[in-house]
Each structure stands twice: as C-alpha cells, then as structure tokens.
Design a protein around this motif. Structure first.
Motif: not given
Length: 127
Positions: A47-57, A99-116
């Motif tokens: 994982g390099v970077a993630t952004i939620d729909s609310d702009g959290s990164t 779906r959902g939010r990840k960056a605001r919870y300090g996650t989102g950089l794991w391959r397994s977290e993504y569907t598409y």
C-alpha cells in the motif's frame, strides 16, 4: 460493474515527478475509499496511500512527504502526485476501491482490504 482505469505512468529520472490518475466507474464514489498500491518485480504488493470519501488520508512511511493522494468527486477520479521520485519507487502502480472508510481509522494500506482493482500503470525511475 466497477471499473478502475489507471493512467499517467511513465519513465522519469530520479528527483522527477509524475501524477497518476484513476478513473472509477460503476460505484457510488462517495461511499468508497480509494487506494494506491505498487508492486515491484519479485516483491509483494504494498500500500502507498489511501483516501476516504471525506478526504481522510493515510500514507506508507516510505512515501510520506513526497506523494500526495487527492480526489475529484465530480469526476470520480483519484490522483497520486509523486514528487522527488527515487529508483526504489519503480513498480507497477495499481488503483483499488472498497466500500466504507479506512484512512480515518488508520488503515487502508493492506491488499486484503480492497475488493476492486485496476490493471495498473508502470512507473520507472532511473538513477
């Protein structure tokens, strides 16, 4: 059907910049988080970077201060501005959505977290 199409890759010299784009279709953009990953030959996808729909990164430590993720909700497009590129940034870069939010919870950089996933765009940095 969700589709992610990356563009903007290329070859640059160390210290240069590139901006990657990921155009998304088939999803309710505001309800998704978008991530950028990369995979070098013989290495795991990271994982390099993630952004939620609310702009959290959230960013990987290796790119903090050099890469910036952003989004244009009206265009359903997410960007990765890459500055001060290094040879070790050379990889295939992939866009991902889930779906959902990840960056605001300090996650989102794991391959397994993504569907598409998109098909990827190559970035090559020469020294």
């Amino acid at each position: 059907q969700v589709q992610l199409v990356e563009s903007g890759g290329g070859s640059v010299q160390a210290g240069g910049s590139l901006r990657l784009s990921c155009a998304a279709s088939g999803l309710t953009y505001s309800g998704y988080c978008m991530g950028w990953f990369r995979q070098a030959p013989g290495k795991e996808r990271e994982g390099v970077a993630t952004i939620d729909s609310d702009g959290s990164t959230i960013y990987a430590d290796s790119v903090k201060g050099r890469f910036t993720i952003s989004q244009d909700n009206a265009k359903n497009t997410v960007y990765l501005q890459m500055n001060s590129l290094k040879p070790e940034d050379t990889a295939m870069y992939f866009c991902a959505a889930d779906r959902g939010r990840k960056a605001r919870y300090g996650t989102g950089l794991w391959r397994s977290e993504y569907t598409y996933w998109g098909q990827g765009t190559q970035v090559t940095v020469s020294s």
